[in-house]
Design a protein around this motif. Structure first.
Motif, PDB file in Angstrom:
ATOM      1  N   GLY A  11      -0.965   1.265   4.188  1.00 18.77           N
ATOM      2  CA  GLY A  11      -1.116  -0.027   4.867  1.00 18.77           C
ATOM      3  C   GLY A  11      -0.008  -0.983   4.472  1.00 18.77           C
ATOM      4  N   GLU A  12       0.011  -2.128   5.129  1.00 10.14           N
ATOM      5  CA  GLU A  12       1.041  -3.116   4.839  1.00 10.14           C
ATOM      6  C   GLU A  12       0.960  -3.601   3.404  1.00 10.14           C
ATOM      7  N   SER A  13       2.091  -4.111   2.915  1.00  8.69           N
ATOM      8  CA  SER A  13       2.148  -4.677   1.569  1.00  8.69           C
ATOM      9  C   SER A  13       1.168  -5.828   1.419  1.00  8.69           C
ATOM     10  N   GLY A  14       0.572  -5.921   0.265  1.00 10.33           N
ATOM     11  CA  GLY A  14      -0.240  -7.082  -0.062  1.00 10.33           C
ATOM     12  C   GLY A  14      -1.666  -7.040   0.463  1.00 10.33           C
ATOM     13  N   GLY A  50      -4.012  -5.145  -0.641  1.00 10.32           N
ATOM     14  CA  GLY A  50      -4.980  -4.814  -1.684  1.00 10.32           C
ATOM     15  C   GLY A  50      -5.164  -3.318  -1.925  1.00 10.32           C
ATOM     16  N   LYS A  51      -4.184  -2.512  -1.552  1.00  7.49           N
ATOM     17  CA  LYS A  51      -4.303  -1.065  -1.739  1.00  7.49           C
ATOM     18  C   LYS A  51      -4.400  -0.692  -3.214  1.00  7.49           C
ATOM     19  N   SER A  52      -3.425  -1.193  -3.987  1.00  9.25           N
ATOM     20  CA  SER A  52      -3.413  -0.831  -5.406  1.00  9.25           C
ATOM     21  C   SER A  52      -4.659  -1.351  -6.121  1.00  9.25           C
ATOM     22  N   THR A  53      -5.084  -2.532  -5.728  1.00  9.11           N
ATOM     23  CA  THR A  53      -6.292  -3.107  -6.327  1.00  9.11           C
ATOM     24  C   THR A  53      -7.507  -2.237  -6.019  1.00  9.11           C
ATOM     25  N   LEU A  54      -7.603  -1.748  -4.783  1.00  9.54           N
ATOM     26  CA  LEU A  54      -8.764  -0.933  -4.417  1.00  9.54           C
ATOM     27  C   LEU A  54      -8.744   0.415  -5.139  1.00  9.54           C
ATOM     28  N   LYS A 109       3.995  -4.442  -7.840  1.00  7.75           N
ATOM     29  CA  LYS A 109       4.229  -4.031  -6.458  1.00  7.75           C
ATOM     30  C   LYS A 109       4.588  -2.548  -6.430  1.00  7.75           C
ATOM     31  N   THR A 110       3.941  -1.808  -5.546  1.00  4.24           N
ATOM     32  CA  THR A 110       4.191  -0.375  -5.465  1.00  4.24           C
ATOM     33  C   THR A 110       5.511  -0.140  -4.739  1.00  4.24           C
ATOM     34  N   VAL A 111       6.412   0.571  -5.383  1.00  4.58           N
ATOM     35  CA  VAL A 111       7.702   0.802  -4.739  1.00  4.58           C
ATOM     36  C   VAL A 111       7.937   2.266  -4.375  1.00  4.58           C
ATOM     37  N   ALA A 127     -11.927  -8.115   2.950  1.00  4.20           N
ATOM     38  CA  ALA A 127     -12.978  -8.560   3.868  1.00  4.20           C
ATOM     39  C   ALA A 127     -13.635  -9.850   3.399  1.00  4.20           C
ATOM     40  N   ASP A 128     -13.417 -10.212   2.132  1.00  5.57           N
ATOM     41  CA  ASP A 128     -13.989 -11.467   1.626  1.00  5.57           C
ATOM     42  C   ASP A 128     -13.356 -12.680   2.287  1.00  5.57           C
ATOM     43  N   THR A 129     -12.244 -12.480   3.008  1.00  7.97           N
ATOM     44  CA  THR A 129     -11.610 -13.619   3.664  1.00  7.97           C
ATOM     45  C   THR A 129     -12.180 -13.865   5.074  1.00  7.97           C
ATOM     46  N   ARG A 147     -14.478 -14.827  -7.094  1.00  6.88           N
ATOM     47  CA  ARG A 147     -15.199 -16.093  -7.104  1.00  6.88           C
ATOM     48  C   ARG A 147     -14.622 -17.073  -6.083  1.00  6.88           C
ATOM     49  N   TYR A 148     -15.510 -17.719  -5.366  1.00 11.21           N
ATOM     50  CA  TYR A 148     -15.116 -18.755  -4.412  1.00 11.21           C
ATOM     51  C   TYR A 148     -15.923 -19.999  -4.707  1.00 11.21           C
ATOM     52  N   PRO A 149     -15.436 -21.160  -4.212  1.00 15.51           N
ATOM     53  CA  PRO A 149     -16.200 -22.398  -4.436  1.00 15.51           C
ATOM     54  C   PRO A 149     -17.635 -22.272  -3.920  1.00 15.51           C
TER      55      PRO A 149
HETATM   56  P1  GDP Z   1      -0.940  -3.736  -2.132  1.00 17.09           P
HETATM   57  O1  GDP Z   1       0.453  -4.240  -1.900  1.00 17.09           O
HETATM   58  O2  GDP Z   1      -1.575  -3.321  -0.851  1.00 17.09           O
HETATM   59  O3  GDP Z   1      -1.018  -2.655  -3.169  1.00 17.09           O
HETATM   60  O4  GDP Z   1      -1.806  -4.984  -2.637  1.00 17.09           O
HETATM   61  P2  GDP Z   1      -2.262  -5.372  -4.135  1.00 17.09           P
HETATM   62  O5  GDP Z   1      -3.373  -4.511  -4.578  1.00 17.09           O
HETATM   63  O6  GDP Z   1      -1.051  -5.390  -4.988  1.00 17.09           O
HETATM   64  O7  GDP Z   1      -2.863  -6.833  -3.916  1.00 17.09           O
HETATM   65  C1  GDP Z   1      -2.100  -7.906  -3.409  1.00 17.09           C
HETATM   66  C2  GDP Z   1      -2.781  -9.242  -3.755  1.00 17.09           C
HETATM   67  O8  GDP Z   1      -4.030  -9.362  -3.064  1.00 17.09           O
HETATM   68  C3  GDP Z   1      -3.121  -9.405  -5.227  1.00 17.09           C
HETATM   69  O9  GDP Z   1      -2.916 -10.754  -5.569  1.00 17.09           O
HETATM   70  C4  GDP Z   1      -4.605  -9.069  -5.305  1.00 17.09           C
HETATM   71  O10 GDP Z   1      -5.272  -9.724  -6.364  1.00 17.09           O
HETATM   72  C5  GDP Z   1      -5.105  -9.577  -3.986  1.00 17.09           C
HETATM   73  N1  GDP Z   1      -6.266  -8.792  -3.520  1.00 17.09           N
HETATM   74  C6  GDP Z   1      -6.450  -7.464  -3.638  1.00 17.09           C
HETATM   75  N2  GDP Z   1      -7.626  -7.076  -3.095  1.00 17.09           N
HETATM   76  C7  GDP Z   1      -8.195  -8.197  -2.603  1.00 17.09           C
HETATM   77  C8  GDP Z   1      -9.422  -8.447  -1.901  1.00 17.09           C
HETATM   78  O11 GDP Z   1     -10.233  -7.570  -1.613  1.00 17.09           O
HETATM   79  N3  GDP Z   1      -9.673  -9.757  -1.546  1.00 17.09           N
HETATM   80  C9  GDP Z   1      -8.792 -10.767  -1.827  1.00 17.09           C
HETATM   81  N4  GDP Z   1      -9.137 -11.990  -1.444  1.00 17.09           N
HETATM   82  N5  GDP Z   1      -7.647 -10.559  -2.477  1.00 17.09           N
HETATM   83  C10 GDP Z   1      -7.341  -9.288  -2.859  1.00 17.09           C
END
Ligand code: GDP
Ligand code: MG
Length: 298
Positions: free
Chosen positions: A31-34, A36-40, A65-67, A172-174, A245-247
């Protein structure tokens, strides 16, 4: 719930084979950068890998950042069954001026894994071939709430004949619940319109009503609305959960009322693992193999 995966409950015959040999399962994220792939990937490993008796605290991590295409593996053992889980993380695309061939390294990686398998199969000694083929490809869609982008359609079309595609709505939290529901419908309509083949679950007869119901419940969530988080947040009465966490409140990763992360994990590592592997081997790999042999004039 958290540490327990459940792959030891896979169907019997397959299970017995696996108990003896152990087995592996390879997932790719695209998927596109940013998005949340690496986070997931991290979130998945954090839940899948720590057994309940050893609840290691997920730590706050800054994910670089994944390169390059990189893979992470871990051996999970459950009720005497060994699983080697590998997740292949790919660099995001979409942020280049020219995205025309951004799918190329991903397709190359999938094909070279098929090639290695083909080569191994052609050797005289064919026992214990290491299966590095990609069994599932989780495709991240930006949570725009509108529709698929031309780039998503292009990349998915390049991938769908080679890999089991599992679309997910990133971050999806957005989106609100209503937005998620509407966006899911729109994505499925787009996928259908463009004749993109996504993974549809088992087509064979399932053993019992309970399994059928569970599988249907899981497949009804596609495209999974996922949230990744590797930090814990405090909720009421001192309890800590993984979430964001959100307000206005906290989105819990492991709460099925909040997002589909648990469903995605269940699908991959438990309910649909067998079908994902079989479809890869019997259909996707077989098609690749026969095309290749035809093109070589064999
Ligand atoms: P990647 O480029 O697809 O690998 O994305 P990253 O995993 O590096 O995440 C990019 C940014 O999005 C980081 O600041 C993460 O903390 C944030 N992020 C990742 N997953 C989520 C999510 O499920 N919800 C929100 N709101 N932010 C996320
Ligand atoms: Mg990354």
């Amino acid at each position: 719930l958290t540490g327990y995966v459940g792959f030891a409950n896979l169907p019997n015959q397959w299970h017995r084979k696996s108990v003896r040999k152990g087995f592996n399962f390879n997932v790719m994220v695209v998927g596109e950068s940013g998005l949340g792939k690496s986070t997931l990937v991290n979130t998945l490993f954090n839940t899948a890998l720590y057994p309940p008796k050893d609840p290691k605290q997920p730590s706050l991590e800054i994910i670089p950042k994944t390169v390059a295409i990189e893979s992470t593996s871990a051996d999970i053992e459950e009720n005497g069954v060994r699983l080697r889980l590998t997740v292949v993380d790919t660099p995001g695309f979409g942020d280049f001026v020219n995205n025309d061939e951004s799918w190329r390294p991903i397709v190359d990686s999938i094909e070279s894994r098929f090639d290695s398998f083909l080569e191994a199969e052609n050797k005289v000694n064919r026992t214990n071939i290491a299966d590095t083929r990609i069994h599932a490809c989780v495709y991240f869609i930006q949570p725009t709430g509108h529709s698929l982008k031309p780039l998503d359609i292009e990349v998915m079309k390049r991938l769908h004949t080679k890999v089991n595609l599992i679309p997910v709505i990133a971050k999806a939290d957005t989106l609100t619940d209503e937005e998620v529901t509407a966006f899911k419908k729109r994505i499925l309509a787009d996928i259908n319109y463009h004749n993109i083949q996504i993974f549809e679950g088992p087509r064979y007869e399932l053993d019992d009503d309970e399994t059928i119901a569970e599988n249907q419940e899981i497949m009804s969530k596609v495209p999974f609305a996922v949230v990744g988080a590797n930090t814990e947040v405090q909720i009421g009465n001192g309890r800590k959960v993984r979430g964001r966490r959100y307000p206005w409140g906290i989105i819990e990763v492991d709460n099925e009322d909040h997002c589909d992360f648990v469903k995605l994990r269940q699908m991959l590592i438990r309910t649909h693992m067998e079908e994902l592997k079989e479809h890869t081997s019997n259909v996707l790999y077989e098609n690749y193999r026969s095309d290749k042999l035809t093109s070589l004039g064999v």
